[in-house]
Scaffold this motif. Sequence first.
Motif, PDB file in Angstrom:
ATOM      1  N   ARG B 238      48.954  15.122  10.825  1.00  0.00           N
ATOM      2  CA  ARG B 238      47.804  15.652  11.550  1.00  0.00           C
ATOM      3  C   ARG B 238      46.992  14.592  12.300  1.00  0.00           C
ATOM      4  O   ARG B 238      46.674  14.793  13.470  1.00  0.00           O
ATOM      5  CB  ARG B 238      46.915  16.432  10.580  1.00  0.00           C
ATOM      6  CG  ARG B 238      45.644  16.890  11.233  1.00  0.00           C
ATOM      7  CD  ARG B 238      45.057  18.055  10.513  1.00  0.00           C
ATOM      8  NE  ARG B 238      43.675  17.780  10.215  1.00  0.00           N
ATOM      9  CZ  ARG B 238      42.874  18.658   9.646  1.00  0.00           C
ATOM     10  NH1 ARG B 238      43.318  19.826   9.270  1.00  0.00           N
ATOM     11  NH2 ARG B 238      41.627  18.354   9.431  1.00  0.00           N
ATOM     12  N   SER B 241      48.515  13.826  15.632  1.00  0.00           N
ATOM     13  CA  SER B 241      48.317  14.794  16.719  1.00  0.00           C
ATOM     14  C   SER B 241      46.840  14.894  17.097  1.00  0.00           C
ATOM     15  O   SER B 241      46.495  15.049  18.256  1.00  0.00           O
ATOM     16  CB  SER B 241      48.902  16.162  16.363  1.00  0.00           C
ATOM     17  OG  SER B 241      48.189  16.755  15.316  1.00  0.00           O
ATOM     18  N   HIS B 248      50.271  18.646  19.727  1.00  0.00           N
ATOM     19  CA  HIS B 248      49.909  19.429  18.542  1.00  0.00           C
ATOM     20  C   HIS B 248      51.070  20.251  17.996  1.00  0.00           C
ATOM     21  O   HIS B 248      51.112  20.543  16.808  1.00  0.00           O
ATOM     22  CB  HIS B 248      48.731  20.351  18.856  1.00  0.00           C
ATOM     23  CG  HIS B 248      47.421  19.639  18.753  1.00  0.00           C
ATOM     24  ND1 HIS B 248      46.877  19.289  17.552  1.00  0.00           N
ATOM     25  CD2 HIS B 248      46.586  19.174  19.700  1.00  0.00           C
ATOM     26  CE1 HIS B 248      45.742  18.645  17.758  1.00  0.00           C
ATOM     27  NE2 HIS B 248      45.546  18.562  19.059  1.00  0.00           N
ATOM     28  N   HIS B 251      52.775  18.794  14.907  1.00  0.00           N
ATOM     29  CA  HIS B 251      52.034  18.599  13.649  1.00  0.00           C
ATOM     30  C   HIS B 251      52.590  19.491  12.534  1.00  0.00           C
ATOM     31  O   HIS B 251      52.653  20.693  12.664  1.00  0.00           O
ATOM     32  CB  HIS B 251      50.554  18.868  13.959  1.00  0.00           C
ATOM     33  CG  HIS B 251      49.688  19.217  12.792  1.00  0.00           C
ATOM     34  ND1 HIS B 251      48.481  19.853  12.949  1.00  0.00           N
ATOM     35  CD2 HIS B 251      49.830  19.031  11.461  1.00  0.00           C
ATOM     36  CE1 HIS B 251      47.920  20.051  11.769  1.00  0.00           C
ATOM     37  NE2 HIS B 251      48.726  19.572  10.843  1.00  0.00           N
ATOM     38  N   GLY B 256      49.493  22.832   9.900  1.00  0.00           N
ATOM     39  CA  GLY B 256      50.388  22.776  11.054  1.00  0.00           C
ATOM     40  C   GLY B 256      51.564  23.689  10.810  1.00  0.00           C
ATOM     41  O   GLY B 256      51.413  24.789  10.314  1.00  0.00           O
TER      42      GLY B 256
END
Lengths: 249, 326
Positions: B238, B241, B248, B251, B256
């Motif tokens: 995380r 990202s 993203h 992730h 995610g």
Amino acid sequence: MKILICISSVPDTTTKIKPTGDGKAIDLANVQWIINPWDELALTRVLELKEQPNSKIEKITVLTVGGRNAEPTIRKALAIGADDAIRVDTEPGDNYFTAFQIAQALKNYDSDIIICGIESSDYNGSSTGSMIAEMMDLPSVSSVSKLEIESDTVKMNREISGGFEVIEMPTPMVAIVQKGIAIEPRIPSMRGIMMARSKPLQVVESADVKPLTVFCSYTLPSPKAACKMVDAENMEELVNLLHNEAKII
Amino acid sequence: MNKVIIFAENFEGVFKKATFEAVSYGSRIVEQMGGGEVIAISLGEVADEELKSLGAYGATRVISLHNEAFNSLDAKIYAKTIADNVKKENAGLIIFTDSNASKAVAPRVAVRLHAGMVFGAYGLPSNLSPFTIPKKVFYGKAFTEVVIQSEVKVISLSQNSFGVVENKKDIVVENIDHTVDTDQIKTKILSVEKSTGKILLTDAEIVVSGGRGMKGPDKWKPLEDLAETLGAGLACTRPVSDEGWRPHTEHVGQTGKIIAPNLYFAFGISGAIQHLAGVSSSKVIVAVNTDKDAPIFSAADYGVVGDAATVLIGLNDALKKFKSEN
Ligand SMILES: Cc1cc2nc3c(=O)[nH]c(=O)nc-3n(C[C@H](O)[C@H](O)[C@H](O)COP(=O)(O)OP(=O)(O)OC[C@H]3O[C@@H](n4cnc5c(N)ncnc54)[C@H](O)[C@@H]3O)c2cc1C
Ligand SMILES: Nc1ncnc2c1ncn2[C@@H]1O[C@H](COP(=O)(O)O)[C@@H](O)[C@H]1O
């Protein structure tokens, strides 16, 4: 426009999970309860929308199915910025039971958009939102990673294999949200916490319905065998292990 | 007769491995039951050839329903169509994969059939009467056994928890032009954005992932090379990202994507509990970290203590050598 967000209270994500002595439940003594992360992000997104100039949102309500012990979680949602709250007074059962309670409670409550998280971090049911929609005969969109409100439609991104779709749906509808809906959850301000105390929290009676599934026993995953260490200088050995021992490449 | 129905989701006319796994799983359950019929339901345009491929895993019939409306997913229409067919067949068990579409549709089907549902069944039922299904809870921190008490049952199968098992059967394809009440369709698709060419993370057999220990967005080339060599998907933690080092969509973790590949490489990842929640179902985990006490090593099967960048050079070389020899 009235927005209703379903929130569930779940053990903090760092909680050590262990079954009770008889293995029939998870030991939840001394657990710190939080708002299910997706629900908290949903609330954050709706607050962002409400604060936009010319916002159409009149009211944000949070709803939880839970006993009195769920009230601190509700108060936290009110402190973050929800306007009022509903608690359906019963311990949540399986997804069918919980969704039924919510659908029943919302029968005489005209929400334009009902929002659920994609999954709760405790029992990972991934079904409450879609069940509510079916029970209330409403259209729904799942895997929503972006949400905007236009005059009387909702515009969303829906994650699909290898990308996303931009979708429009008229209200009333159910949106089931996931990663992307908001980035950082809002933290309650001091003022928010003070105000939360006087915001309305309505307690409604539960409906008479039976769950269709029962979670009957819990075990911990068997511990992993010790990690096999490979020398950093010897990657041929790692490749060899992955090929001959793990048989994976 | 015992009838088990599999919802065979297609992606632009093609089935994914997860669908073959669900069919394999369904036919094993029918065997457990002492015999019966495995029926697949397909919505939308899929060629007969592709439909017949389900026979390799034990399906003996496939009901292929055609209507333009099925080209895009409207949860309500899909659920009604599937539930109506389950009723028509008088089937007792409906199996979905754990895809996004399943999350949108399966719970609605369950409500329509007044069926108890387990999302994310982890392998075969441990008992048929009462029907008992294992499932992971708390993102894999515990297992539970769930009893489904209703007559009709809906389950979604956790990816890779059973595997694809060949079980060749003669299969009959029934093509049906299905009527849909189009007034009921409320999902309007304005546009579709697709990133082509890349391996989808949730489908990948091998995933190569990097954390903050990779030291910066400009250090990702060797990871991309490794992914290229292995035909792997790319993932990250995380913070990686959040800081914009990687998109993203890569992730993984509790907030995610949740993945279950056969092989997961973690480079410069500490192994925080929220990260492991998304990857701990991987069959084999390889961790590379400078800190020998990093928690990732207790989740890993193979570990290397060392600098990610240096280890990547060695690993890329070793793999290229391996590829050329095999
Ligand atoms: C509610 C919540 C949800 C979260 N959800 C997620 C989630 O979904 N996914 C997720 O990943 N995280 C999530 N997190 C964050 C998580 O707690 C960790 O902070 C995060 O996973 C750590 O990322 P990292 O391993 O990249 O970085 P770090 O924890 O900083 O670890 C970096 C590692 O790299 C090692 N290292 C340093 N230099 C090198 C080198 N040269 N070579 C090799 N190794 C090196 C270090 O020893 C260290 O172990 C969440 C947190 C919260 C509170
Ligand atoms: N007890 C509950 N009360 C209110 N909403 C809930 C409850 N349980 C689940 N939900 C909602 O359903 C979503 C998905 O949960 P689940 O289907 O249990 O994985 C959550 O993110 C909440 O929005």
